[in-house]
Write a protein that holds these residues in place. Structure first.
Motif, PDB file in Angstrom:
ATOM      1  N   UNK A 176      -1.757 -18.149 -90.007  1.00  0.00           N
ATOM      2  CA  UNK A 176      -0.294 -18.078 -90.064  1.00  0.00           C
ATOM      3  C   UNK A 176       0.319 -17.032 -89.131  1.00  0.00           C
ATOM      4  N   UNK A 177      -0.425 -16.570 -88.134  1.00  0.00           N
ATOM      5  CA  UNK A 177       0.111 -15.642 -87.136  1.00  0.00           C
ATOM      6  C   UNK A 177      -0.224 -16.194 -85.757  1.00  0.00           C
ATOM      7  N   UNK A 178       0.814 -16.431 -84.957  1.00  0.00           N
ATOM      8  CA  UNK A 178       0.614 -16.986 -83.625  1.00  0.00           C
ATOM      9  C   UNK A 178       1.283 -16.100 -82.577  1.00  0.00           C
ATOM     10  N   UNK A 179       0.768 -16.185 -81.367  1.00  0.00           N
ATOM     11  CA  UNK A 179       1.343 -15.484 -80.225  1.00  0.00           C
ATOM     12  C   UNK A 179       1.844 -16.525 -79.239  1.00  0.00           C
ATOM     13  N   UNK A 180       3.062 -16.329 -78.779  1.00  0.00           N
ATOM     14  CA  UNK A 180       3.666 -17.213 -77.784  1.00  0.00           C
ATOM     15  C   UNK A 180       4.121 -16.342 -76.619  1.00  0.00           C
ATOM     16  N   UNK A 181       3.517 -16.548 -75.455  1.00  0.00           N
ATOM     17  CA  UNK A 181       3.946 -15.856 -74.234  1.00  0.00           C
ATOM     18  C   UNK A 181       4.887 -16.777 -73.470  1.00  0.00           C
ATOM     19  N   UNK A 182       5.983 -16.207 -72.984  1.00  0.00           N
ATOM     20  CA  UNK A 182       7.003 -17.009 -72.309  1.00  0.00           C
ATOM     21  C   UNK A 182       7.443 -16.311 -71.026  1.00  0.00           C
ATOM     22  N   UNK A 183       8.038 -17.110 -70.168  1.00  0.00           N
ATOM     23  CA  UNK A 183       8.617 -16.604 -68.927  1.00  0.00           C
ATOM     24  C   UNK A 183      10.030 -17.132 -68.782  1.00  0.00           C
ATOM     25  N   UNK A 184      10.882 -16.335 -68.162  1.00  0.00           N
ATOM     26  CA  UNK A 184      12.173 -16.814 -67.708  1.00  0.00           C
ATOM     27  C   UNK A 184      11.975 -17.099 -66.224  1.00  0.00           C
ATOM     28  N   UNK A 185      12.157 -18.369 -65.859  1.00  0.00           N
ATOM     29  CA  UNK A 185      11.800 -18.858 -64.531  1.00  0.00           C
ATOM     30  C   UNK A 185      13.054 -19.205 -63.746  1.00  0.00           C
ATOM     31  N   UNK A 186      13.076 -18.811 -62.479  1.00  0.00           N
ATOM     32  CA  UNK A 186      14.161 -19.170 -61.576  1.00  0.00           C
ATOM     33  C   UNK A 186      14.086 -20.665 -61.291  1.00  0.00           C
ATOM     34  N   UNK A 187      15.176 -21.365 -61.499  1.00  0.00           N
ATOM     35  CA  UNK A 187      15.213 -22.797 -61.192  1.00  0.00           C
ATOM     36  C   UNK A 187      15.085 -23.014 -59.690  1.00  0.00           C
ATOM     37  N   UNK A 188      15.650 -22.124 -58.896  1.00  0.00           N
ATOM     38  CA  UNK A 188      15.635 -22.273 -57.436  1.00  0.00           C
ATOM     39  C   UNK A 188      14.243 -22.101 -56.842  1.00  0.00           C
ATOM     40  N   UNK A 189      13.485 -21.125 -57.353  1.00  0.00           N
ATOM     41  CA  UNK A 189      12.191 -20.806 -56.738  1.00  0.00           C
ATOM     42  C   UNK A 189      10.985 -21.183 -57.583  1.00  0.00           C
TER      43      UNK A 189
END
Length: 144
Positions: free
Chosen positions: A102-115
């Motif tokens: 019941x414990x998960x890790x989620x890694x995320x990125x904020x990505x440039x749409x242009x590049x």
């Protein structure tokens, strides 16, 4: 369906709430993903918040939001700030990981749409209730 696939689909829905342009659909995603009293903790708030807290003799502030209404406001504000202008999108940075039951890790990125390049990101450490909804989400921005 495998547990790994189910976790991936759940993680995709988690990230989708932050990118959802329709306020009603976003609100529904929050209600589906989060327990009614779910809690998100921004563990490492922006520097200006930390400086203001330090001036009040609070050495390590965190910011918390709880409940569907508060969480919907939090997700909506993040959407307005980072996604609505059309320059960025949130994406999974890697596969979600089970840290313990019941414990998960989620890694995320904020990505440039242009590049297509990551311009920010973080780590969520999420505890799930028996119903599969989020009980707590500790967000670490800039940790990747």
């Amino acid at each position: 369906m495998s547990e790994t696939l189910e976790l991936k689909q759940w993680s995709d829905r988690y990230i989708a709430q932050w990118n959802e342009p329709d306020p009603a659909a976003r609100k529904e995603l929050v209600r589906e993903l989060w327990a009614p009293d779910g809690l998100q903790v921004l563990v490492n708030p922006p520097q200006e918040v930390r400086e203001a807290a330090a001036n009040l003799a609070v050495p390590h502030p965190s910011l918390e939001v709880r409940g569907h209404d508060g969480l919907n406001a939090r997700v909506s504000r993040a959407y307005d700030l980072f996604i609505a202008p059309g320059e960025h999108v949130f994406q999974a940075a890697e596969e979600p990981a089970v840290l313990m039951p019941n414990v998960v890790a989620v890694r995320w990125s904020m990505v440039s749409i242009a590049t297509g390049e990551a311009v920010g990101g973080g780590l969520e450490v999420i505890t799930l209730g028996e119903d599969g909804r989020i009980r707590t989400d500790h967000q670490f921005v800039g940790v990747g």
